[in-house]
Design a protein around this motif. Structure first.
Motif, short mmCIF file in Angstrom:
data_model
loop_
_atom_site.label_atom_id
_atom_site.label_comp_id
_atom_site.label_asym_id
_atom_site.label_seq_id
_atom_site.Cartn_x
_atom_site.Cartn_y
_atom_site.Cartn_z
N GLU A 143 -2.87 -18.94 7.30
CA GLU A 143 -3.42 -20.18 7.86
C GLU A 143 -2.59 -20.70 9.02
OE1 GLU A 143 -3.94 -22.96 4.68
OE2 GLU A 143 -5.23 -21.61 3.55
N VAL A 144 -1.41 -20.12 9.22
CA VAL A 144 -0.51 -20.57 10.29
C VAL A 144 0.07 -19.36 11.02
CG1 VAL A 144 0.15 -22.69 9.10
CG2 VAL A 144 1.51 -20.63 8.78
N SER A 145 0.51 -19.58 12.25
CA SER A 145 1.25 -18.56 12.98
C SER A 145 2.71 -18.62 12.55
CB SER A 145 1.15 -18.82 14.49
OG SER A 145 -0.18 -18.74 14.91
N GLY A 146 3.41 -17.50 12.65
CA GLY A 146 4.83 -17.49 12.30
C GLY A 146 5.30 -16.09 12.01
N THR A 147 6.41 -16.02 11.29
CA THR A 147 7.02 -14.76 10.91
C THR A 147 6.89 -14.56 9.41
OG1 THR A 147 8.61 -14.97 12.70
CG2 THR A 147 9.17 -13.42 10.96
N VAL A 148 6.53 -13.35 9.00
CA VAL A 148 6.43 -13.03 7.58
C VAL A 148 7.85 -12.97 7.02
CG1 VAL A 148 5.62 -11.38 5.85
CG2 VAL A 148 4.31 -11.71 7.97
N LYS A 149 8.21 -13.99 6.23
CA LYS A 149 9.55 -14.03 5.65
C LYS A 149 9.65 -13.14 4.43
CE LYS A 149 13.06 -17.02 3.72
NZ LYS A 149 13.38 -18.29 3.14
N GLU A 150 8.59 -13.16 3.59
CA GLU A 150 8.65 -12.40 2.34
C GLU A 150 7.24 -12.01 1.90
OE1 GLU A 150 10.39 -12.91 -2.20
OE2 GLU A 150 10.63 -14.54 -0.77
N LEU A 151 7.08 -10.75 1.50
CA LEU A 151 5.85 -10.30 0.86
C LEU A 151 6.07 -10.30 -0.64
CD1 LEU A 151 4.80 -7.29 3.12
CD2 LEU A 151 3.50 -9.39 2.74
N LYS A 152 5.15 -10.89 -1.37
CA LYS A 152 5.30 -11.01 -2.82
C LYS A 152 4.50 -9.94 -3.57
CE LYS A 152 7.56 -15.03 -3.13
NZ LYS A 152 8.76 -15.23 -3.92
N VAL A 153 3.72 -9.13 -2.84
CA VAL A 153 2.88 -8.12 -3.48
C VAL A 153 3.03 -6.79 -2.77
CG1 VAL A 153 1.15 -9.81 -4.23
CG2 VAL A 153 0.87 -8.66 -2.03
N LYS A 154 2.59 -5.74 -3.44
CA LYS A 154 2.51 -4.42 -2.83
C LYS A 154 1.14 -3.84 -3.20
CE LYS A 154 5.04 -2.13 -6.59
NZ LYS A 154 4.95 -3.24 -7.52
N GLU A 155 0.76 -2.79 -2.50
CA GLU A 155 -0.53 -2.18 -2.76
C GLU A 155 -0.63 -1.76 -4.22
OE1 GLU A 155 -1.20 0.81 0.27
OE2 GLU A 155 -1.24 -0.71 1.82
N GLU A 156 -1.82 -1.99 -4.80
CA GLU A 156 -2.19 -1.70 -6.18
C GLU A 156 -1.76 -2.78 -7.16
OE1 GLU A 156 -1.41 2.34 -7.41
OE2 GLU A 156 -2.09 3.15 -5.50
N ASP A 157 -1.04 -3.82 -6.71
CA ASP A 157 -0.72 -4.95 -7.59
C ASP A 157 -2.00 -5.71 -7.92
OD1 ASP A 157 1.97 -4.41 -7.52
OD2 ASP A 157 2.52 -6.15 -6.30
N PHE A 158 -2.03 -6.35 -9.08
CA PHE A 158 -3.13 -7.25 -9.44
C PHE A 158 -2.66 -8.68 -9.22
CE2 PHE A 158 -5.46 -10.04 -12.27
CZ PHE A 158 -6.77 -9.67 -11.99
N VAL A 159 -3.50 -9.49 -8.60
CA VAL A 159 -3.18 -10.90 -8.39
C VAL A 159 -4.28 -11.77 -8.99
CG1 VAL A 159 -1.80 -10.54 -6.31
CG2 VAL A 159 -4.25 -10.94 -6.09
N ASN A 160 -3.88 -12.94 -9.43
CA ASN A 160 -4.83 -13.95 -9.91
C ASN A 160 -5.05 -14.97 -8.81
OD1 ASN A 160 -5.37 -13.26 -12.77
ND2 ASN A 160 -3.16 -13.50 -12.96
N GLU A 161 -6.14 -15.71 -8.91
CA GLU A 161 -6.41 -16.78 -7.96
C GLU A 161 -5.22 -17.73 -7.93
OE1 GLU A 161 -9.67 -20.31 -7.18
OE2 GLU A 161 -10.10 -18.76 -8.66
N GLY A 162 -4.75 -18.05 -6.74
CA GLY A 162 -3.62 -18.97 -6.58
C GLY A 162 -2.26 -18.31 -6.52
N ASP A 163 -2.18 -17.01 -6.83
CA ASP A 163 -0.89 -16.32 -6.74
C ASP A 163 -0.43 -16.26 -5.28
OD1 ASP A 163 -0.91 -15.89 -9.45
OD2 ASP A 163 -1.17 -13.70 -9.33
N VAL A 164 0.87 -16.39 -5.07
CA VAL A 164 1.44 -16.30 -3.72
C VAL A 164 1.51 -14.84 -3.30
CG1 VAL A 164 3.45 -16.77 -2.28
CG2 VAL A 164 2.76 -18.42 -4.03
N ILE A 165 0.96 -14.55 -2.11
CA ILE A 165 0.95 -13.20 -1.58
C ILE A 165 2.09 -12.99 -0.59
CG2 ILE A 165 -0.38 -11.64 -0.08
CD1 ILE A 165 -2.89 -12.80 -1.41
N ALA A 166 2.31 -14.01 0.26
CA ALA A 166 3.34 -13.91 1.28
C ALA A 166 3.84 -15.30 1.64
CB ALA A 166 2.80 -13.22 2.52
N ILE A 167 5.04 -15.33 2.24
CA ILE A 167 5.62 -16.59 2.74
C ILE A 167 5.79 -16.43 4.24
CG2 ILE A 167 7.61 -18.11 2.69
CD1 ILE A 167 7.93 -17.34 -0.27
N ILE A 168 5.25 -17.40 4.99
CA ILE A 168 5.30 -17.40 6.45
C ILE A 168 6.21 -18.54 6.91
CG2 ILE A 168 3.94 -17.50 8.57
CD1 ILE A 168 3.06 -15.23 6.65
N GLU A 169 7.09 -18.26 7.85
CA GLU A 169 7.95 -19.30 8.42
C GLU A 169 7.63 -19.49 9.88
OE1 GLU A 169 12.13 -18.61 7.85
OE2 GLU A 169 12.13 -19.96 6.18
#
Length: 70
Positions: free
Chosen positions: A44-70
């Motif tokens: 939703e914002v421009s910036g730098t990807v500080k941290e990825l919280k998932v990798k391919e084949e992971d399962f996520v639920n609605e509301g789970d954090v996928i990445a942190i942008i700074e």
């Protein structure tokens, strides 16, 4: 700091960015697969990807954090 969150439950089909990447607002970060549909999840914002919280084949639920942008 902005968290990119999953808007529905599903499997992480493809991660489109890496930590340290500079991204624009509305750029897709990952693609989820749910019920045989591909659902892009965008930042939703421009910036730098500080941290990825998932990798391919992971399962996520609605509301789970996928990445942190700074």
């Amino acid at each position: 700091m902005t968290e990119v969150k999953a808007n529905m439950a599903g499997n992480v089909w493809k991660v489109l960015v890496s930590e340290g990447d500079t991204i624009d607002s509305s750029q897709d970060v990952v693609i989820l697969e749910s019920m045989k549909m591909e659902i892009p999840i965008a930042a939703e914002v421009s910036g730098t990807v500080k941290e990825l919280k998932v990798k391919e084949e992971d399962f996520v639920n609605e509301g789970d954090v996928i990445a942190i942008i700074e």
